[in-house]
Design a protein around this motif. Structure first.
Motif, PDB file in Angstrom:
ATOM      1  N   MET A  34      -7.439   6.196  -2.662  1.00 47.29           N
ATOM      2  CA  MET A  34      -8.009   6.043  -1.327  1.00 47.29           C
ATOM      3  C   MET A  34      -7.831   4.604  -0.872  1.00 47.29           C
ATOM      4  N   SER A  35      -7.803   4.427   0.434  1.00 46.82           N
ATOM      5  CA  SER A  35      -7.645   3.090   0.993  1.00 46.82           C
ATOM      6  C   SER A  35      -8.595   2.871   2.158  1.00 46.82           C
ATOM      7  N   TRP A  36      -8.816   1.614   2.443  1.00 47.74           N
ATOM      8  CA  TRP A  36      -9.465   1.180   3.680  1.00 47.74           C
ATOM      9  C   TRP A  36      -8.413   0.462   4.512  1.00 47.74           C
ATOM     10  N   VAL A  37      -8.386   0.810   5.786  1.00 42.99           N
ATOM     11  CA  VAL A  37      -7.461   0.217   6.749  1.00 42.99           C
ATOM     12  C   VAL A  37      -8.286  -0.168   7.974  1.00 42.99           C
ATOM     13  N   ARG A  38      -7.950  -1.257   8.615  1.00 49.36           N
ATOM     14  CA  ARG A  38      -8.713  -1.655   9.800  1.00 49.36           C
ATOM     15  C   ARG A  38      -7.791  -1.937  10.975  1.00 49.36           C
ATOM     16  N   GLN A  39      -8.389  -1.903  12.155  1.00 53.95           N
ATOM     17  CA  GLN A  39      -7.649  -2.233  13.369  1.00 53.95           C
ATOM     18  C   GLN A  39      -8.538  -3.098  14.253  1.00 53.95           C
ATOM     19  N   ALA A  40      -8.148  -4.332  14.406  1.00 53.32           N
ATOM     20  CA  ALA A  40      -8.865  -5.259  15.263  1.00 53.32           C
ATOM     21  C   ALA A  40      -8.501  -4.991  16.716  1.00 53.32           C
ATOM     22  N   PRO A  41      -9.344  -5.412  17.646  1.00 57.78           N
ATOM     23  CA  PRO A  41      -9.063  -5.178  19.066  1.00 57.78           C
ATOM     24  C   PRO A  41      -7.704  -5.727  19.472  1.00 57.78           C
ATOM     25  N   GLY A  42      -6.885  -4.892  20.066  1.00 53.35           N
ATOM     26  CA  GLY A  42      -5.584  -5.301  20.565  1.00 53.35           C
ATOM     27  C   GLY A  42      -4.531  -5.544  19.498  1.00 53.35           C
ATOM     28  N   LYS A  43      -4.832  -5.176  18.256  1.00 53.47           N
ATOM     29  CA  LYS A  43      -3.878  -5.414  17.174  1.00 53.47           C
ATOM     30  C   LYS A  43      -3.510  -4.110  16.473  1.00 53.47           C
ATOM     31  N   GLY A  44      -2.540  -4.193  15.584  1.00 56.73           N
ATOM     32  CA  GLY A  44      -2.098  -3.020  14.852  1.00 56.73           C
ATOM     33  C   GLY A  44      -2.956  -2.743  13.637  1.00 56.73           C
ATOM     34  N   LEU A  45      -2.588  -1.717  12.905  1.00 52.48           N
ATOM     35  CA  LEU A  45      -3.304  -1.346  11.700  1.00 52.48           C
ATOM     36  C   LEU A  45      -3.045  -2.372  10.593  1.00 52.48           C
ATOM     37  N   GLU A  46      -4.095  -2.698   9.866  1.00 53.33           N
ATOM     38  CA  GLU A  46      -3.996  -3.648   8.757  1.00 53.33           C
ATOM     39  C   GLU A  46      -4.599  -3.019   7.512  1.00 53.33           C
ATOM     40  N   TRP A  47      -3.807  -2.924   6.464  1.00 52.20           N
ATOM     41  CA  TRP A  47      -4.323  -2.428   5.197  1.00 52.20           C
ATOM     42  C   TRP A  47      -5.292  -3.455   4.616  1.00 52.20           C
ATOM     43  N   VAL A  48      -6.415  -2.982   4.069  1.00 54.14           N
ATOM     44  CA  VAL A  48      -7.453  -3.865   3.549  1.00 54.14           C
ATOM     45  C   VAL A  48      -7.562  -3.785   2.028  1.00 54.14           C
ATOM     46  N   SER A  49      -7.655  -2.552   1.514  1.00 52.53           N
ATOM     47  CA  SER A  49      -7.899  -2.401   0.088  1.00 52.53           C
ATOM     48  C   SER A  49      -7.580  -0.975  -0.332  1.00 52.53           C
ATOM     49  N   ALA A  50      -7.307  -0.791  -1.625  1.00 55.95           N
ATOM     50  CA  ALA A  50      -7.023   0.539  -2.161  1.00 55.95           C
ATOM     51  C   ALA A  50      -7.609   0.662  -3.558  1.00 55.95           C
ATOM     52  N   ILE A  51      -7.858   1.905  -3.936  1.00 56.94           N
ATOM     53  CA  ILE A  51      -8.413   2.194  -5.257  1.00 56.94           C
ATOM     54  C   ILE A  51      -7.754   3.462  -5.785  1.00 56.94           C
ATOM     55  N   ASN A  52      -7.516   3.497  -7.091  1.00 58.66           N
ATOM     56  CA  ASN A  52      -6.883   4.690  -7.639  1.00 58.66           C
ATOM     57  C   ASN A  52      -7.903   5.815  -7.804  1.00 58.66           C
ATOM     58  N   ASN A  53      -7.436   6.954  -8.254  1.00 57.81           N
ATOM     59  CA  ASN A  53      -8.294   8.133  -8.266  1.00 57.81           C
ATOM     60  C   ASN A  53      -9.499   7.977  -9.176  1.00 57.81           C
ATOM     61  N   GLY A  54      -9.337   7.310 -10.293  1.00 57.70           N
ATOM     62  CA  GLY A  54     -10.434   7.149 -11.237  1.00 57.70           C
ATOM     63  C   GLY A  54     -11.294   5.930 -10.993  1.00 57.70           C
ATOM     64  N   GLY A  55     -10.847   5.067 -10.114  1.00 63.00           N
ATOM     65  CA  GLY A  55     -11.615   3.861  -9.820  1.00 63.00           C
ATOM     66  C   GLY A  55     -11.320   2.685 -10.733  1.00 63.00           C
ATOM     67  N   SER A  56     -10.349   2.846 -11.635  1.00 59.49           N
ATOM     68  CA  SER A  56     -10.086   1.783 -12.607  1.00 59.49           C
ATOM     69  C   SER A  56      -9.124   0.718 -12.087  1.00 59.49           C
ATOM     70  N   SER A  57      -8.443   1.008 -11.005  1.00 64.63           N
ATOM     71  CA  SER A  57      -7.464   0.073 -10.452  1.00 64.63           C
ATOM     72  C   SER A  57      -7.739  -0.142  -8.979  1.00 64.63           C
ATOM     73  N   THR A  58      -7.840  -1.405  -8.593  1.00 62.92           N
ATOM     74  CA  THR A  58      -8.086  -1.747  -7.189  1.00 62.92           C
ATOM     75  C   THR A  58      -7.110  -2.834  -6.753  1.00 62.92           C
ATOM     76  N   THR A  59      -6.881  -2.910  -5.468  1.00 64.09           N
ATOM     77  CA  THR A  59      -6.017  -3.948  -4.934  1.00 64.09           C
ATOM     78  C   THR A  59      -6.506  -4.305  -3.536  1.00 64.09           C
ATOM     79  N   TYR A  60      -6.271  -5.574  -3.158  1.00 65.28           N
ATOM     80  CA  TYR A  60      -6.817  -6.091  -1.908  1.00 65.28           C
ATOM     81  C   TYR A  60      -5.781  -6.884  -1.132  1.00 65.28           C
ATOM     82  N   ALA A  61      -5.903  -6.830   0.184  1.00 66.41           N
ATOM     83  CA  ALA A  61      -5.154  -7.747   1.024  1.00 66.41           C
ATOM     84  C   ALA A  61      -5.696  -9.158   0.807  1.00 66.41           C
ATOM     85  N   ASP A  62      -4.862 -10.149   1.047  1.00 65.19           N
ATOM     86  CA  ASP A  62      -5.307 -11.533   0.874  1.00 65.19           C
ATOM     87  C   ASP A  62      -6.545 -11.830   1.715  1.00 65.19           C
TER      88      ASP A  62
END
Length: 128
Positions: A34-62
Motif C-alpha cells: 500500500m502507498s500514500w500519495v498526495r496532491q498539493a493545490p495546483g500540483k501533480g501527484l506526489e508519492w509519499v510512502s509505501a509499505i509491503n504487505n506484511g509491514g516489514s518493509s517501508t520506504t519514504y520520499a525525501d
C-alpha cells in the motif's frame, strides 16, 4: 467491491501532528503493498510512502523521511500515516492507494495507472 476510505485529515498548525487512516475492504488486505500519495493545490501527484504487505518493509520520499511513519494493521485492514513536524508545504489531499503486488514500491513519479485502486482522499491543511 474494493473500497479504500481515508480519514484523519484536518487543519493543523506548523509543527503539529496528524495520523491518517485508510480503511480497506473488498480484497485480501494482507496480500498487497500500500502507498500514500498526495496532491498539493495546483500540483501533480506526489508519492509519499509505501509499505509491503506484511509491514516489514517501508520506504519514504525525501520530503517525508524522518517526519512521517507509515504502518498497517492487517487484523484491522487499516493503513496509517503518522505525520509529525508538519510544514505548510505538506498541505495537500492525501490518498491511500493499493499496489498490484505485495511489495513496497518507491516512485519518483506517479500516475493513476500505478495503482489498482485509490481512496477518495482526505484534506490536510497546515497553517497558522
Amino acid at each position: 467491491e474494493v473500497q479504500l476510505v481515508e480519514s484523519g485529515g484536518g487543519l493543523v498548525q506548523p509543527g503539529g501532528s496528524l495520523r491518517l487512516s485508510c480503511a480497506a475492504s473488498g480484497f485480501t488486505f494482507s496480500s498487497y503493498g500500500m502507498s500514500w500519495v498526495r496532491q498539493a493545490p495546483g500540483k501533480g501527484l506526489e508519492w509519499v510512502s509505501a509499505i509491503n504487505n506484511g509491514g516489514s518493509s517501508t520506504t519514504y520520499a525525501d520530503s517525508a523521511k524522518g517526519r512521517f511513519t507509515i504502518s498497517r494493521d492487517n487484523a484491522k485492514n487499516t493503513l496509517y500515516l503518522q505525520m509529525n513536524s508538519l510544514k505548510p508545504e505538506d498541505t495537500a489531499v492525501y490518498y491511500c492507494a493499493k499496489e498490484s503486488g505485495p511489495y513496497a514500491v518507491a516512485r519518483a513519479a506517479v500516475d493513476l495507472n500505478n495503482y489498482d485502486y485509490w481512496g477518495q482522499g482526505t484534506q490536510v491543511t497546515v497553517s497558522s
